[in-house]
Design an enzyme around this catalytic site. Sequence first.
Site, short mmCIF file in Angstrom:
data_model
loop_
_atom_site.label_atom_id
_atom_site.label_comp_id
_atom_site.label_asym_id
_atom_site.label_seq_id
_atom_site.Cartn_x
_atom_site.Cartn_y
_atom_site.Cartn_z
N ASN A 1 -53.07 18.25 -7.30
CA ASN A 1 -52.62 17.83 -8.31
C ASN A 1 -53.67 15.65 -8.54
OD1 ASN A 1 -50.81 16.31 -10.73
ND2 ASN A 1 -49.35 16.56 -10.11
N LYS B 1 -53.06 13.40 -10.93
CA LYS B 1 -51.81 13.24 -11.53
C LYS B 1 -53.08 12.01 -12.66
CE LYS B 1 -48.37 13.34 -8.22
NZ LYS B 1 -47.42 13.10 -6.72
N HIS C 1 -43.09 18.65 -13.54
CA HIS C 1 -43.29 17.59 -12.17
C HIS C 1 -42.28 17.27 -12.34
CE1 HIS C 1 -44.85 15.19 -9.49
NE2 HIS C 1 -45.69 16.70 -8.94
N GLU D 1 -42.31 13.73 -11.69
CA GLU D 1 -42.40 12.37 -12.31
C GLU D 1 -41.95 13.19 -13.37
OE1 GLU D 1 -46.73 12.91 -10.73
OE2 GLU D 1 -44.76 11.84 -8.56
N GLU E 1 -40.89 21.59 -4.36
CA GLU E 1 -41.73 19.61 -4.00
C GLU E 1 -40.11 18.83 -3.99
OE1 GLU E 1 -45.64 19.03 -5.76
OE2 GLU E 1 -44.56 18.12 -6.79
N GLY F 1 -45.54 11.70 -2.42
CA GLY F 1 -46.71 9.72 -2.20
C GLY F 1 -45.85 8.95 -1.71
N SER G 1 -46.49 14.88 0.05
CA SER G 1 -47.20 13.78 1.44
C SER G 1 -48.15 15.52 1.83
CB SER G 1 -46.71 13.76 1.95
OG SER G 1 -46.12 12.12 1.69
N GLY H 1 -51.00 16.17 -4.04
CA GLY H 1 -51.38 15.58 -4.45
C GLY H 1 -52.75 14.14 -4.08
P1 13P Z 1 -48.71 13.63 -3.00
O1 13P Z 1 -49.27 15.20 -2.24
O2 13P Z 1 -49.33 12.42 -2.73
O3 13P Z 1 -47.42 13.19 -2.24
O4 13P Z 1 -47.70 14.34 -4.33
C1 13P Z 1 -47.46 15.45 -4.17
C2 13P Z 1 -47.24 16.08 -5.57
O5 13P Z 1 -46.27 15.24 -5.99
C3 13P Z 1 -48.30 17.37 -6.37
O6 13P Z 1 -47.32 16.85 -7.26
#
Ligand code: 13P
Length: 251
Positions: free
Chosen positions: A9, A11, A95, A97, A167, A173, A213, A234
């Site tokens: 992803n 983002k 997601h 976010e 997740e 993140g 992560s 991510g």
């Molecule tokens: P990270 O791998 O940066 O923690 O993000 C995970 C994520 O939100 C994937 O959709």
Amino acid sequence: MRKPIIAGNWKLNKTIAEAEELAAALVADLADVRDTEVIIAPVYTALSRVAEILENSPIQLAAQNCYPQETGAYTGEVSPLMLKDAGCSAVIIGHSERRQLLEETDQLINLKVKKTLETGLLAILCVGETLEERENGEMLEVLTAQIKGSLADLTSDQMADLVIAYEPVWAIGTGKTASNEQAQEAHSFIRGLIQGLFDPETAAACRILYGGSVKPDNVDGLMAQDDIDGALVGGASLKIEDFSRIVRFGQ
Ligand code: 13P
């Protein structure tokens, strides 16, 4: 029996030129990968250009969101039909976010899932609890509400084209991954929910990815868990060496 999926992803990162560069590097680097499905999700503006680069490769293209209507007066939105037209075969939906920053509800997410499946695309449904919810002992309740709400009215047949990504919000993140045991516990719980909502075969076939992560140094332990069938990555999906190593987990 469940073919692993490693999805990146991206983002809100990468210009069109940067996205093309990373996609081309991945096509070259991952040409020999057969036993794992690889998916990348760039921003909307880069989709059709990246689709051209992926054309003769096994890497699949996903969007990071969609709107649950085909066409019409929905300014600023993009439908699964348009995403298919741009070369996508999958869509990430719900997601955290988007749930947090844009206040997406399970009801809206459910509409997006349905429209995505109707359009013939793979739906990658994200669920996961916040740190506060986990610390309050509400994790199972939150996962239950998200899964039930997002999958309302779906049939077992439709579930064949749906992947779940667990997740935990506190692991996204932050560099704080869920432990192998924490992730396995949540995945096994989610599989149990799917069995209750549908049937044992649907639950056994459903792929559940872990996200939060995921890095080259923790992917092997996560992927060794019984109910972890892949990863939604991510930050590490933006780095060619890291993402390639994650795709080649366990080697
Ligand atoms: P990270 O791998 O940066 O923690 O993000 C995970 C994520 O939100 C994937 O959709």
